[in-house]
Scaffold this active site. Structure first.
Site, PDB file in Angstrom:
ATOM      1  N   GLU A 362      33.501 -11.020  63.978  1.00  0.00           N
ATOM      2  CA  GLU A 362      34.746 -10.452  63.620  1.00  0.00           C
ATOM      3  C   GLU A 362      35.273 -10.729  62.386  1.00  0.00           C
ATOM      4  O   GLU A 362      36.563 -10.897  62.009  1.00  0.00           O
ATOM      5  CB  GLU A 362      36.015 -11.143  64.660  1.00  0.00           C
ATOM      6  CG  GLU A 362      36.855 -10.021  64.954  1.00  0.00           C
ATOM      7  CD  GLU A 362      36.290  -8.830  65.925  1.00  0.00           C
ATOM      8  OE1 GLU A 362      37.055  -7.686  66.224  1.00  0.00           O
ATOM      9  OE2 GLU A 362      35.435  -9.008  66.739  1.00  0.00           O
ATOM     10  N   GLU A 366      34.876 -16.707  55.435  1.00  0.00           N
ATOM     11  CA  GLU A 366      34.883 -16.380  54.165  1.00  0.00           C
ATOM     12  C   GLU A 366      35.353 -15.219  53.831  1.00  0.00           C
ATOM     13  O   GLU A 366      36.536 -15.065  52.858  1.00  0.00           O
ATOM     14  CB  GLU A 366      33.500 -16.392  53.515  1.00  0.00           C
ATOM     15  CG  GLU A 366      32.747 -17.691  53.502  1.00  0.00           C
ATOM     16  CD  GLU A 366      32.367 -18.395  54.744  1.00  0.00           C
ATOM     17  OE1 GLU A 366      32.401 -19.470  54.761  1.00  0.00           O
ATOM     18  OE2 GLU A 366      32.018 -17.464  55.807  1.00  0.00           O
TER      19      GLU A 366
END
Length: 382
Positions: A362, A366
Site C-alpha cells: 500500500e 519510504e
C-alpha cells in the site's frame, strides 16, 4: 474512540469468529498456502465484505473507525483474512463515493454480500510505487476502451470478479496523473491472471500478475463516468487502504504481544516467571506502549476520515508507525520466546513472516515518509 452499540457488536462478532473458528486452524492453511475458502464463505455470511457498503445496497455501512477495529481483529487471528477484505473494501468505498448511479446499483449489492469480490490494481512490474511512470494504458477503440499493460502483486486476483484498475487514458496529459482513470474491469477476453506469486508470508490468499492484452470495456466502466479523474479518486481510496493496512499491522502486533505476555508468565527461569527479569519486563513494557500508540494513530486517522476531512497525512503516519511497530513487536516476541520463537510450533514465527507485508504494501514506508513530509509542508506553508 466511540463506536455505536451496533458497531461494537460487529467488532465483538469478529473477535468471536477469530477465537472460535480461525485461531486453532491457521497453520493448516498457512503452512501449505491453501486458499481459506471455508473462512471466506463464513465471512460473507457474517457481512464482512459489506462493511463499507451503504445499508441501502445491503451493506453494513460502518464507520471507518469500526472498519479499522474489525480489520485489526481479523488480522489478530490471521493477517491473510484481513487482506481478503482489503482491496475489496477500497473499491467498495470508491464506487460508493465516486461511482455513477448505475455503477452503484450494479455492483454494490453483490459486493456487499461477497457474491462479487473486488481487488485494486495499481503496482506495475517496472514501476513499483512510482505510479506516475505507469505504462498500462486504455485507448479509445470505437465505442470501447482497449486496455494494454500489466499489474503485479495483486491480492485476491484469482478470486475477484471486479478489478479497480488505475491506468492511463490520456498520454498527453501534463502532469501525468491528470491523464489517469480508474476503470472497473471484470474478468473476460483480453485479461490473463498469472499463477500465484510465492511469498514469505501473507499466505493462503493469492497475489498474482494481471496481463491486459486488448481487454475491451465500455464507457460505463470508467469510475464516475468521466475519464482522467482516477488519480484523485485513487488517492482518496488509498486513505482508506492505508488505514486498513495500519489496522492489519495492529492485529499482527496485538497477536504477537498477547503471545509474548502469555509465554512470559508461563515460562520460568532462575526460579521465577521470566517477565520478572528486568530485561523481559522492559521489553514487554515497550511493546505494549508502542502498540497502544500505533492504535491511537490509526483510530485518529479513521475518525478524521469519518468527519469528511482529508486524512492523507494521518493515514500515512498510521500506516508508517503501525507497520514498523508490528515488525518490531513480532521480533521482540521471538526474543521473549527464545529458541522456541524460531520454531513453527509457536505462532510468533508466522507473525514475523506476515509483518513485513505492511511495511512494503500500500505504498512503501519510504513513500509514506514522502507523503507525510509533503503534507506537513503544504499544511504549514510560509
Amino acid at each position: 474512540m466511540s463506536l455505536t452499540a451496533d458497531e461494537q457488536q460487529m467488532v465483538d462478532l469478529v473477535a468471536e469468529f477469530v477465537d472460535q473458528r480461525v485461531s486453532g486452524r491457521v497453520r493448516e492453511f498457512d503452512e501449505n498456502d491453501i486458499y481459506p475458502e471455508e473462512f471466506i464463505e463464513e465471512m460473507k455470511k457474517l457481512g464482512f465484505f459489506g462493511l463499507l457498503a451503504p445499508a441501502d445496497y445491503g451493506g453494513v455501512d460502518v464507520s471507518t473507525a469500526c472498519f479499522a477495529r474489525v480489520t485489526e481483529e481479523l488480522a489478530r487471528g490471521w493477517m491473510s483474512l484481513a487482506g481478503a477484505i482489503g482491496g475489496h473494501s477500497v473499491i467498495t468505498y470508491l464506487i460508493k463515493t465516486f461511482g455513477t448511479q448505475e455503477q452503484k446499483d450494479h455492483y454494490l449489492p453483490k459486493m456487499a454480500e461477497g457474491a462479487i469480490r473486488a481487488t485494486m490494481a495499481l503496482t506495475e512490474p517496472g514501476g513499483g510505487s512510482d505510479l506516475q511512470a505507469m505504462r498500462t494504458t486504455a485507448v479509445r477503440d470505437g465505442e470501447h476502451w482497449s486496455i494494454t499493460g500489466s499489474k503485479t502483486w495483486i491480492s485476491n486476483a484469482a478470486h475477484s470478479g471486479l478489478i479497480g484498475l488505475l491506468c492511463v487514458t490520456d498520454r498527453a496529459a501534463k502532469p501525468a496523473h491528470k491523464g489517469m482513470s480508474v476503470i472497473l474491469v471484470e474478468p473476460g477476453p483480453g485479461l490473463i491472471v498469472s499463477k500465484k506469486l510465492p511469498k514469505l508470508g501473507y499466505r493462503g490468499v493469492e497475489a498474482c500478475e494481471l496481463v491486459f492484452e486488448g481487454r475491451r470495456v465500455g464507457d460505463d466502466a470508467i469510475l464516475g463516468g468521466v475519464p482522467n479523474q482516477g488519480w484523485a479518486h485513487m488517492m482518496r481510496g488509498l486513505e482508506v487502504g492505508r488505514i486498513q493496512v495500519a489496522s492489519r499491522a495492529l492485529g499482527v502486533g496485538q497477536a504477537a504481544l498477547d503471545a509474548a505476555v502469555r509465554y512470559a508468565q508461563e515460562r520460568q527461569s532462575f526460579g521465577k516467571p521470566i517477565w520478572k527479569h528486568q530485561s523481559i519486563g522492559n521489553l514487554l513494557a515497550d511493546m505494549a506502549t508502542k502498540q497502544r500508540a500505533a492504535r491511537l494513530l490509526t483510530l485518529d486517522a479513521a475518525e478524521k476520515l469519518d468527519r469528511g476531512e482529508r486524512a492523507d497525512m494521518e493515514a500515512g503516519m498510521a500506516k508508517l508507525y503501525a507497520s514498523e511497530t508490528a515488525m518490531q513487536i513480532a521480533l521482540d516476541a521471538i526474543r521473549v520466546h527464545g529458541g522456541y520463537g524460531y520454531s513453527k510450533e509457536y505462532d510468533v514465527e508466522r507473525y514475523f513472516r506476515d509483518a513485513p507485508l505492511m511495511i512494503v504494501g500500500e505504498g512503501t514506508n519510504e513513500i509514506q515518509r514522502n507523503v507525510i513530509a509533503a503534507q506537513l509542508i503544504a499544511r504549514n506553508a510560509i
